[in-house]
Design a protein around this motif. Structure first.
Motif, PDB file in Angstrom:
ATOM      1  N   THR A 102      23.613   9.296   5.785  1.00 14.26           N
ATOM      2  CA  THR A 102      24.908   9.960   5.647  1.00 14.26           C
ATOM      3  C   THR A 102      24.713  11.373   5.131  1.00 14.26           C
ATOM      4  OG1 THR A 102      25.985   7.854   5.221  1.00 14.26           O
ATOM      5  CG2 THR A 102      27.172   9.823   4.534  1.00 14.26           C
ATOM      6  N   GLY A 103      25.410  12.305   5.753  1.00 14.35           N
ATOM      7  CA  GLY A 103      25.383  13.701   5.344  1.00 14.35           C
ATOM      8  C   GLY A 103      26.783  14.261   5.371  1.00 14.35           C
ATOM      9  N   PRO A 104      26.921  15.577   5.208  1.00  8.02           N
ATOM     10  CA  PRO A 104      28.251  16.171   5.142  1.00  8.02           C
ATOM     11  C   PRO A 104      29.056  16.022   6.430  1.00  8.02           C
ATOM     12  CG  PRO A 104      26.563  17.874   5.172  1.00  8.02           C
ATOM     13  CD  PRO A 104      25.862  16.562   5.037  1.00  8.02           C
ATOM     14  N   GLY A 105      28.399  15.894   7.564  1.00  8.93           N
ATOM     15  CA  GLY A 105      29.104  15.783   8.840  1.00  8.93           C
ATOM     16  C   GLY A 105      29.446  14.372   9.235  1.00  8.93           C
ATOM     17  N   GLY A 106      28.809  13.398   8.595  1.00  8.35           N
ATOM     18  CA  GLY A 106      29.058  12.014   8.951  1.00  8.35           C
ATOM     19  C   GLY A 106      27.848  11.142   8.721  1.00  8.35           C
ATOM     20  N   GLN A 123      29.097   8.398  13.304  1.00  8.02           N
ATOM     21  CA  GLN A 123      30.491   8.320  12.879  1.00  8.02           C
ATOM     22  C   GLN A 123      30.796   9.578  12.091  1.00  8.02           C
ATOM     23  OE1 GLN A 123      31.685   4.801  10.679  1.00  8.02           O
ATOM     24  NE2 GLN A 123      33.573   5.775  10.007  1.00  8.02           N
ATOM     25  N   PRO A 124      31.701  10.422  12.618  1.00  9.43           N
ATOM     26  CA  PRO A 124      32.034  11.660  11.893  1.00  9.43           C
ATOM     27  C   PRO A 124      32.636  11.360  10.517  1.00  9.43           C
ATOM     28  CG  PRO A 124      32.956  11.677  14.116  1.00  9.43           C
ATOM     29  CD  PRO A 124      32.439  10.297  13.866  1.00  9.43           C
TER      30      PRO A 124
END
Length: 127
Positions: A102-106, A123-124
């Motif tokens: 998981t990162g800032p974009g999804g 998954q956004p």
């Protein structure tokens, strides 16, 4: 070019096994099957060309290098519920390359098809 479809070619070891995997696990539909050389499947605007070793795309390059499956390039499929998809695919015995990241974009995870090609499920992030 006004065509809204996107075509991606994957080299595969076994065309029939690849078709079955993409249709069964990722919801692609079969367009045509000319195994053992070639098949194409479709999901939304994506047409995925599955080329076996006997296809024209599988012929050696002038320097003798043979096209083959694998590598880090991948198709990227957006899903609504990544954790539910991961659970479903684990039950079905699909090989996962990593855990959910998981990162800032999804959030994303990598699947491995029968020939070693990667597919990313993404998954956004909710905004």
């Amino acid at each position: 070019m006004s065509d809204t479809s996107v075509n991606v070619r994957y080299m595969v070891d076994d065309v029939d096994a690849a078709v079955e995997w993409y249709v069964r696990h990722l919801g692609f539909s079969l367009i045509s099957n000319h195994a053992p050389a070639f098949a194409d499947v479709k999901r939304g605007a994506l047409r995925l060309l599955l080329s076996g070793p006997t296809s024209s795309a599988g012929r050696p390059m002038p320097d003798g290098e043979q096209p083959r499956p694998g590598g880090w390039n991948r198709i990227h499929l957006v899903v609504d519920d990544l954790l539910a998809e991961v659970a479903r695919l684990r039950i079905a015995g699909v090989r996962l390359r990593n855990d959910v990241v998981t990162g800032p974009g999804g959030s994303q995870i990598l699947l491995v098809d029968p020939s070693g090609n990667l597919v990313e499920l993404f998954q956004p992030a909710r905004r």
